[in-house]
Scaffold this motif. Sequence first.
Motif, PDB file in Angstrom:
ATOM      1  N   GLU A  49       0.507   3.051 -13.096  1.00 22.17           N
ATOM      2  CA  GLU A  49      -0.949   3.158 -12.932  1.00 22.17           C
ATOM      3  C   GLU A  49      -1.387   2.615 -11.569  1.00 22.17           C
ATOM      4  O   GLU A  49      -2.306   3.154 -10.946  1.00 22.17           O
ATOM      5  CB  GLU A  49      -1.646   2.395 -14.063  1.00 22.17           C
ATOM      6  N   LYS A  50      -0.710   1.560 -11.100  1.00 25.15           N
ATOM      7  CA  LYS A  50      -0.999   1.031  -9.763  1.00 25.15           C
ATOM      8  C   LYS A  50      -0.677   2.069  -8.696  1.00 25.15           C
ATOM      9  O   LYS A  50      -1.439   2.263  -7.744  1.00 25.15           O
ATOM     10  CB  LYS A  50      -0.167  -0.242  -9.536  1.00 25.15           C
ATOM     11  N   CYS A  51       0.449   2.754  -8.867  1.00 27.52           N
ATOM     12  CA  CYS A  51       0.827   3.814  -7.919  1.00 27.52           C
ATOM     13  C   CYS A  51      -0.235   4.904  -7.878  1.00 27.52           C
ATOM     14  O   CYS A  51      -0.639   5.363  -6.811  1.00 27.52           O
ATOM     15  CB  CYS A  51       2.187   4.400  -8.305  1.00 27.52           C
ATOM     16  N   LEU A  52      -0.716   5.300  -9.057  1.00 25.57           N
ATOM     17  CA  LEU A  52      -1.726   6.356  -9.121  1.00 25.57           C
ATOM     18  C   LEU A  52      -3.070   5.892  -8.564  1.00 25.57           C
ATOM     19  O   LEU A  52      -3.876   6.705  -8.089  1.00 25.57           O
ATOM     20  CB  LEU A  52      -1.886   6.833 -10.569  1.00 25.57           C
ATOM     21  N   SER A  53      -3.319   4.600  -8.611  1.00 20.88           N
ATOM     22  CA  SER A  53      -4.560   4.096  -7.995  1.00 20.88           C
ATOM     23  C   SER A  53      -4.502   4.226  -6.475  1.00 20.88           C
ATOM     24  O   SER A  53      -5.534   4.360  -5.807  1.00 20.88           O
ATOM     25  CB  SER A  53      -4.799   2.641  -8.394  1.00 20.88           C
ATOM     26  N   LEU A  54      -3.274   4.213  -5.910  1.00 22.95           N
ATOM     27  CA  LEU A  54      -3.096   4.396  -4.464  1.00 22.95           C
ATOM     28  C   LEU A  54      -2.984   5.867  -4.101  1.00 22.95           C
ATOM     29  O   LEU A  54      -3.391   6.281  -3.009  1.00 22.95           O
ATOM     30  CB  LEU A  54      -1.839   3.666  -3.990  1.00 22.95           C
ATOM     31  N   ASP A  55      -2.401   6.663  -5.008  1.00 25.69           N
ATOM     32  CA  ASP A  55      -2.215   8.098  -4.758  1.00 25.69           C
ATOM     33  C   ASP A  55      -2.386   8.822  -6.090  1.00 25.69           C
ATOM     34  O   ASP A  55      -1.442   8.946  -6.874  1.00 25.69           O
ATOM     35  CB  ASP A  55      -0.824   8.353  -4.175  1.00 25.69           C
ATOM     36  N   SER A  56      -3.594   9.276  -6.346  1.00 22.22           N
ATOM     37  CA  SER A  56      -3.904   9.883  -7.651  1.00 22.22           C
ATOM     38  C   SER A  56      -3.164  11.188  -7.887  1.00 22.22           C
ATOM     39  O   SER A  56      -3.078  11.669  -9.013  1.00 22.22           O
ATOM     40  CB  SER A  56      -5.414  10.122  -7.771  1.00 22.22           C
ATOM     41  N   ASN A  57      -2.622  11.806  -6.825  1.00 18.33           N
ATOM     42  CA  ASN A  57      -1.924  13.076  -6.966  1.00 18.33           C
ATOM     43  C   ASN A  57      -0.401  12.913  -6.975  1.00 18.33           C
ATOM     44  O   ASN A  57       0.326  13.899  -6.858  1.00 18.33           O
ATOM     45  CB  ASN A  57      -2.315  14.025  -5.832  1.00 18.33           C
ATOM     46  N   LYS A 105       5.252   4.945  -3.043  1.00 21.69           N
ATOM     47  CA  LYS A 105       6.626   5.159  -3.481  1.00 21.69           C
ATOM     48  C   LYS A 105       7.298   3.857  -3.909  1.00 21.69           C
ATOM     49  O   LYS A 105       8.164   3.843  -4.799  1.00 21.69           O
ATOM     50  CB  LYS A 105       7.433   5.811  -2.370  1.00 21.69           C
ATOM     51  N   GLY A 106       6.930   2.741  -3.295  1.00 19.73           N
ATOM     52  CA  GLY A 106       7.500   1.460  -3.697  1.00 19.73           C
ATOM     53  C   GLY A 106       7.195   1.137  -5.150  1.00 19.73           C
ATOM     54  O   GLY A 106       8.042   0.590  -5.872  1.00 19.73           O
ATOM     55  N   TYR A 107       5.984   1.480  -5.578  1.00 16.63           N
ATOM     56  CA  TYR A 107       5.609   1.230  -6.980  1.00 16.63           C
ATOM     57  C   TYR A 107       6.361   2.157  -7.932  1.00 16.63           C
ATOM     58  O   TYR A 107       6.664   1.780  -9.070  1.00 16.63           O
ATOM     59  CB  TYR A 107       4.095   1.379  -7.144  1.00 16.63           C
ATOM     60  N   ASN A 108       6.657   3.381  -7.477  1.00 18.19           N
ATOM     61  CA  ASN A 108       7.492   4.262  -8.299  1.00 18.19           C
ATOM     62  C   ASN A 108       8.879   3.659  -8.503  1.00 18.19           C
ATOM     63  O   ASN A 108       9.458   3.701  -9.596  1.00 18.19           O
ATOM     64  CB  ASN A 108       7.620   5.641  -7.640  1.00 18.19           C
ATOM     65  N   ARG A 109       9.436   3.095  -7.395  1.00 12.51           N
ATOM     66  CA  ARG A 109      10.735   2.433  -7.511  1.00 12.51           C
ATOM     67  C   ARG A 109      10.661   1.267  -8.507  1.00 12.51           C
ATOM     68  O   ARG A 109      11.518   1.101  -9.368  1.00 12.51           O
ATOM     69  CB  ARG A 109      11.144   1.887  -6.138  1.00 12.51           C
ATOM     70  N   LEU A 110       9.632   0.470  -8.375  1.00 13.03           N
ATOM     71  CA  LEU A 110       9.483  -0.714  -9.221  1.00 13.03           C
ATOM     72  C   LEU A 110       9.300  -0.316 -10.685  1.00 13.03           C
ATOM     73  O   LEU A 110       9.921  -0.884 -11.589  1.00 13.03           O
ATOM     74  CB  LEU A 110       8.297  -1.547  -8.736  1.00 13.03           C
ATOM     75  N   ALA A 111       8.463   0.682 -10.943  1.00  6.88           N
ATOM     76  CA  ALA A 111       8.209   1.129 -12.320  1.00  6.88           C
ATOM     77  C   ALA A 111       9.475   1.696 -12.956  1.00  6.88           C
ATOM     78  O   ALA A 111       9.774   1.446 -14.124  1.00  6.88           O
ATOM     79  CB  ALA A 111       7.095   2.172 -12.338  1.00  6.88           C
ATOM     80  N   GLY A 112      10.239   2.481 -12.145  1.00  7.80           N
ATOM     81  CA  GLY A 112      11.483   3.034 -12.663  1.00  7.80           C
ATOM     82  C   GLY A 112      12.454   1.947 -13.079  1.00  7.80           C
ATOM     83  O   GLY A 112      13.108   2.031 -14.116  1.00  7.80           O
ATOM     84  N   ALA A 113      12.564   0.884 -12.266  1.00 10.15           N
ATOM     85  CA  ALA A 113      13.455  -0.230 -12.603  1.00 10.15           C
ATOM     86  C   ALA A 113      12.969  -0.967 -13.845  1.00 10.15           C
ATOM     87  O   ALA A 113      13.755  -1.352 -14.713  1.00 10.15           O
ATOM     88  CB  ALA A 113      13.549  -1.179 -11.414  1.00 10.15           C
ATOM     89  N   GLU A 114      11.657  -1.159 -13.956  1.00 10.25           N
ATOM     90  CA  GLU A 114      11.101  -1.832 -15.134  1.00 10.25           C
ATOM     91  C   GLU A 114      11.351  -1.011 -16.396  1.00 10.25           C
ATOM     92  O   GLU A 114      11.657  -1.560 -17.467  1.00 10.25           O
ATOM     93  CB  GLU A 114       9.598  -2.065 -14.933  1.00 10.25           C
ATOM     94  N   ASN A 173       0.809  -1.215   0.000  1.00 13.39           N
ATOM     95  CA  ASN A 173       0.000   0.000   0.000  1.00 13.39           C
ATOM     96  C   ASN A 173       0.844   1.269   0.000  1.00 13.39           C
ATOM     97  O   ASN A 173       0.315   2.362   0.210  1.00 13.39           O
ATOM     98  CB  ASN A 173      -0.931  -0.001   1.227  1.00 13.39           C
ATOM     99  N   TRP A 174       2.150   1.132  -0.200  1.00 14.36           N
ATOM    100  CA  TRP A 174       3.034   2.304  -0.177  1.00 14.36           C
ATOM    101  C   TRP A 174       3.307   2.754  -1.609  1.00 14.36           C
ATOM    102  O   TRP A 174       3.987   2.061  -2.374  1.00 14.36           O
ATOM    103  CB  TRP A 174       4.340   1.937   0.531  1.00 14.36           C
TER     104      TRP A 174
END
Length: 580
Positions: free
Chosen positions: A97-105, A74-83, A71-72
Amino acid sequence: MTTAEEFKAEGNKYFIEKNFEKAIESFTNAINASTEPNYVLYSNRSGAYASLKNFKQAYDDAKECVNLNPNWPKGYNRLAGAEFGLGNLENAKQTYEKCLSLDSNNQQAKDGLKSVENALKARNTQNDLGLGAMFQDPNLISNLRNNPKTAELMKDPELVGKILNIQQNPKANATQLLTDPRLMTIMATLMGIDMDFPEENKNNTEPKQEAEQEVKEEIKEDPKEEIKEDSKEEIKDEIDNEDVEMTDASSKDTADAFKAKGNTLYKQRKFDEAIEQYDKAWNTFKDITYLNNKAAAEYEKGDYDAAIKTCELAVDEGRDMRADYKLIAKSFARLGNVYLKKQDLESAAKYFDKSLTEHRTPDVLNKLRSTQREIKIKEANAYIDPEQAEEARLQGKDFFTKGDWPNAVRAYGEMIKRAPEDARGYSNRAAALAKLLSFPDAVQDCNKAIELDPQFIRAYIRKANCQLAMKEYSHCMETLSDARKVDVQYNQSKSIKEIDDLLNKATYQRFQALEGETPEQTMERVSKDPEIVSILQDPVMQGILSQARENPAALQDHMKNPDVAKKVNMLVAAGVIRTR
């Protein structure tokens, strides 16, 4: 005994100093020393790996971070950047998109998603994943070596070989992108995408401040520290963050209003007032469009140094905030225009080239080519020196006298560079070229000499001799006819005998029998010559020839006319008129 917190603090310190290897070591020690898995530590180490372009390790740590705390954001931002770094664009898109579903802003996720979508669009444009257009620049290797982001990578001969393979066959070699992360970095640079994946909004901070801010935020995410904080304070922080997002959106509208006022003032040529409005726009919201507009106003105002500083700031800020590569291209193009105005042609060409590296447009390409032409003209003009031209002429004469034709050509070529308006250089080089049997080049030099000095009889004669050697009889006779007119008008007929002798030689060679040809065959061929046919069909010449048959002495009077004499001599050479 060093605790996990102390190792973490040490890693944060190294991260701020951009000593990412040490940071990875410290975060690893912190992970090993932790009594229970800590998702923040994996996130921090993932960021350090990504900074070193080690996207495989960055992906593994980011994946572990997401598993520990799904549910964090920033973790998805890290993962997306690596991908993204690994070239897994579809996965990166889904993760953002998963990150934005948790934090739309989440602005970082928004920017990252936009970059991924741009990359997907470019890749899917062609069957070769868009590599054909992206890698087609003939100056690609040198541009990448001069680009700070790729200079180190280009020191590897193996990587340079892979890039050359992609240039030669984009479709066949496109899959290399999936196996070599360095090629993804190269491709991202060509597309104007920043692969550093900064954590938060970088627009308002210097690099060190950005890293410090990132570390502070991650420290705040530590589970133990969260427990210490009051729950009401956490709610208050969340509300404050939302207010900031709302203010940013509002600030953009306000900044655009300032920009609109600036544009109006710019059109009215009120440049100082326009600059003031663009400054307000930039200080309200960070968008390099405002800086580009400001630089345009400073350029029109004539404050070129200020325009240069503004454009450089736009490039630096644009890189930090991952601005659209087209905007950065405009900044570089404007720098080129400013330096062009300052008559610094080399700098202008450099920045036009940088602009084309970011985004290729016909207008900037034409400016680059025009500037490069001006540079060549400037260099040629700077090389002009009449005294050294005379030295080269005498050197060429010496070589010519000794029969050293190649060095004579070289020396006369130097003379031409040192004195391009001196027709003698071209004529002399033509003489040396003719000795080397390079007749077409010699004719070109003679034409240039005649263009510079239409009264230069020697250039006409040398040209005619070359044309005669190439058996271009008709052209040779035309050249000699022009030479005869110039000699009579400007040279007091001093060369008339040489010209006429050469004309007679060309005329007779033109109509002489070919090897193995009978007299009848020769006459048949000559009778079909277009020029002979034209003379015989000329009513004036028909009258003269008819009169000559009845009164041969009358022909002598007609021969006083140069045009008639030329035609009669041609008929004589062709055997149409026979003399006793």
